[in-house]
Design a protein around this motif. Structure first.
Motif, PDB file in Angstrom:
ATOM      1  N   UNK A  56      33.299 -13.413  59.097  1.00 47.39           N
ATOM      2  CA  UNK A  56      33.508 -14.337  59.707  1.00 47.39           C
ATOM      3  C   UNK A  56      34.237 -15.094  58.999  1.00 47.39           C
ATOM      4  N   UNK A  57      35.552 -15.633  59.362  1.00 44.51           N
ATOM      5  CA  UNK A  57      36.404 -16.793  58.925  1.00 44.51           C
ATOM      6  C   UNK A  57      36.669 -18.143  59.524  1.00 44.51           C
ATOM      7  N   UNK A  58      35.901 -18.983  58.792  1.00 45.95           N
ATOM      8  CA  UNK A  58      35.232 -20.520  58.571  1.00 45.95           C
ATOM      9  C   UNK A  58      36.360 -21.462  57.961  1.00 45.95           C
ATOM     10  N   UNK A  59      35.973 -22.365  58.168  1.00 44.57           N
ATOM     11  CA  UNK A  59      37.014 -23.943  57.643  1.00 44.57           C
ATOM     12  C   UNK A  59      35.276 -24.061  57.543  1.00 44.57           C
ATOM     13  N   UNK A  60      35.401 -24.772  56.355  1.00 44.65           N
ATOM     14  CA  UNK A  60      34.461 -26.068  55.589  1.00 44.65           C
ATOM     15  C   UNK A  60      34.244 -27.102  55.480  1.00 44.65           C
ATOM     16  N   UNK A  61      33.291 -27.250  55.022  1.00 41.09           N
ATOM     17  CA  UNK A  61      33.561 -28.697  53.985  1.00 41.09           C
ATOM     18  C   UNK A  61      31.837 -29.383  53.017  1.00 41.09           C
ATOM     19  N   UNK A  62      31.638 -30.340  52.262  1.00 43.88           N
ATOM     20  CA  UNK A  62      30.691 -30.537  51.260  1.00 43.88           C
ATOM     21  C   UNK A  62      29.845 -30.808  52.110  1.00 43.88           C
ATOM     22  N   UNK A  73      28.281 -19.565  47.840  1.00 45.87           N
ATOM     23  CA  UNK A  73      28.215 -21.788  47.848  1.00 45.87           C
ATOM     24  C   UNK A  73      27.430 -22.196  49.096  1.00 45.87           C
ATOM     25  N   UNK A  74      27.838 -20.772  50.203  1.00 46.26           N
ATOM     26  CA  UNK A  74      27.101 -21.485  51.774  1.00 46.26           C
ATOM     27  C   UNK A  74      25.524 -20.997  51.423  1.00 46.26           C
ATOM     28  N   UNK A  75      25.416 -19.734  50.301  1.00 47.23           N
ATOM     29  CA  UNK A  75      24.123 -19.653  50.302  1.00 47.23           C
ATOM     30  C   UNK A  75      23.013 -20.766  49.590  1.00 47.23           C
ATOM     31  N   UNK A  76      24.301 -21.038  48.451  1.00 49.43           N
ATOM     32  CA  UNK A  76      23.163 -22.098  48.095  1.00 49.43           C
ATOM     33  C   UNK A  76      23.653 -23.374  48.682  1.00 49.43           C
ATOM     34  N   UNK A  77      23.703 -23.270  50.017  1.00 48.31           N
ATOM     35  CA  UNK A  77      23.939 -25.020  50.818  1.00 48.31           C
ATOM     36  C   UNK A  77      24.921 -25.974  49.958  1.00 48.31           C
ATOM     37  N   UNK A  78      25.992 -25.893  49.673  1.00 48.75           N
ATOM     38  CA  UNK A  78      26.419 -26.452  48.207  1.00 48.75           C
ATOM     39  C   UNK A  78      27.936 -26.915  49.621  1.00 48.75           C
ATOM     40  N   UNK A  79      28.062 -26.266  50.249  1.00 51.08           N
ATOM     41  CA  UNK A  79      29.500 -26.487  51.640  1.00 51.08           C
ATOM     42  C   UNK A  79      28.270 -25.729  53.219  1.00 51.08           C
ATOM     43  N   UNK A  80      29.625 -26.221  54.410  1.00 50.61           N
ATOM     44  CA  UNK A  80      28.783 -25.957  55.052  1.00 50.61           C
ATOM     45  C   UNK A  80      29.742 -25.516  56.455  1.00 50.61           C
ATOM     46  N   UNK A  81      29.563 -24.342  56.775  1.00 52.53           N
ATOM     47  CA  UNK A  81      30.632 -24.266  58.211  1.00 52.53           C
ATOM     48  C   UNK A  81      31.506 -24.950  58.892  1.00 52.53           C
TER      49      UNK A  81
END
Length: 460
Positions: free
Chosen positions: A289-295, A166-174
């Protein structure tokens, strides 16, 4: 309409009857028989296992997985990450329901949400301020898990692998980094033990014990072997050791292996995984690395438009090569030009500063038409040996072999002329920036990745 799950009859929802129609069910299977789609679900009861079961089934259901869901009683910490909170007062609940229904109307392409990625996008879209949080759980092999991802995933895929995609596709961001941990290179478990071993034979049977060093014969051994009738006597040359610093001293090797008698300052560290029992060196561990994420903005665009809006498709005719291959060829050109001063090349960057903003101004087809027109003009200016790549949606790079500084200036003038024609045909201004450098002006110690990073920084 509210669907109320409870094992017992209660008057808890009586104050809500003026604003909502209420249906009561004791078990999820009872609701499935009628399949009434509500504005929100409410789960009541002190049985946390019952609450967890109902909640998990709601989040895994194909139709109501993204519905508002509230608890009337305290729940387990991991289940709280699947809820929209504790049951609010009727007016507040009505406001939340109206907001979700309004956002639901703006969703496009409902068939998109049959995939687990689409389900997550829909869930996050309906909750604009929602933050995807991990749950710390020491029993878990990786110490952390994402309950919402586990619930929404149709194939029960690994949450961290899904997050990377999801992050690689830039659907979510840290949003916030919560932890950084090392994991087993074989099974990705974070349950690791670190063991000091002998650097000579790798034995774990090592001890910290004081040693002495005789200056007369150079003998180094444990202190106990120097003790003789209350005095210090070298066990090798039998010299009486009276004064530290002149007769003897204490070596810095404080450890001794009980298996091979090797003395050393400190042992090697060996890592042992508690899950798969494999052994490895600390350098072999994988950093997680453990993050919180959002759309992300792109994720919201997918939700709003019902498709992935890929700006890069407008540049397809430029025949981009991969970033890695581009850097390899750039490095080769830099080495060649330094070895042979008469060999020249130039690097040219094109940055579209407001391209993401134009997504909101143009419809999909109009913006792609504009980008394709630019790509066609740019393609006519490129020669067969010229190479191009894209390092982001709005950052293009061109590698121009056999082009000196004068040739670079001429190329930039032609690009600017083409862009001016394109702007005259458009009702919106495209903010573009150029940067170029010829091989004569590249510092001797600069590498291809560093050069691209430096020039991109000047454009931002």
């Amino acid at each position: 309409m509210l669907i109320f799950f409870s094992l017992e009859k209660t008057d808890l929802l009586d104050p809500y009857q003026d604003l909502f129609e209420i249906y009561h069910f004791g078990d999820f299977s009872d609701w499935e028989k009628k399949k009434i789609i509500p504005s929100a679900f409410v789960i009541a009861g002190n049985d946390k296992q019952y609450t967890a079961s109902i909640l998990a089934k709601i989040r895994r259901d194909d139709e109501v997985f993204a519905s508002l869901c509230f608890a009337a009683d305290p729940v387990a910490a991991s289940d709280n990450l699947l809820l929209d909170g504790q049951l609010p007062q009727p007016p507040v609940l009505l406001e939340a329901v109206n907001q979700v229904e309004s956002l639901l109307k703006s969703l496009k392409g409902n068939e998109t949400y049959i995939t687990h990625q689409g389900r997550l996008i829909k869930y996050l879209w309906l909750r604009p301020d929602f933050i995807l949080q991990p749950h710390h759980e020491w029993q878990n092999p990786r110490f952390y898990r994402y309950p919402l991802l586990e619930a929404l995933s149709q194939d029960r895929s690994d949450s961290f692998e899904w997050l990377r995609n999801l992050a690689n596709n830039k659907i979510i961001e840290p949003l916030t980094m919560l932890d950084r941990q090392r994991e087993c290179a074989y099974c990705r478990s974070a349950h690791l033990s670190f063991i000091d071993v002998c650097p000579n034979c790798q034995s774990i049977d090592i001890k910290l014990q004081a040693s002495l060093h005789c200056f007369t014969c150079g003998c180094v051994d444990v202190q106990d072997k120097f003790m003789h009738s209350g005095t210090l006597v070298c066990p090798k040359c039998h010299t009486h050791l009276r004064h530290i610093g002149s007769d003897y001293d204490r070596p810095i090797e404080n450890y001794r292996c009980q298996s091979c008698s090797h003395s050393f300052i400190e042992g090697d560290v060996q890592v042992r995984c508690a899950m798969c029992e494999k052994e490895m060196q600390p350098g072999e561990l994988i950093l997680n690395e453990v993050h919180s994420w959002r759309l992300s903005d792109k994720g919201r665009t997918v939700a709003f438009r019902g498709e992935v809006f890929d700006l890069s498709s407008g540049f397809d005719q430029l025949d981009f090569i991969s970033r890695e291959l581009f850097l390899h060829d750039l490095d080769w050109q830099m080495v060649t030009s330094r070895r042979y001063p008469n060999v020249h090349f130039s690097l040219f960057g094109i940055y579209f500063a407001n391209l993401p903003d134009l997504v909101e101004l143009f419809n999909h087809a109009r913006l792609l038409q504009m980008l394709e027109a630019f790509a066609q003009r740019l393609r006519s200016l490129l020669r067969t040996p010229d190479l191009s790549t894209r390092t982001s949606e709005n950052m293009l790079w061109l590698l121009l072999p056999n082009t000196d500084e004068q040739g670079l200036q001429g190329f930039q003038k032609r690009i600017e002329s083409s862009m001016n024609v394109l702007l005259e045909e458009s009702e919106h201004k495209l903010d573009f920036r150029f940067i170029g450098i010829s091989s004569q002006n590249i510092p001797a110690k600069e590498s291809a990745p560093l050069l691209l990073a430096r020039l991109a920084g000047e454009l931002l």
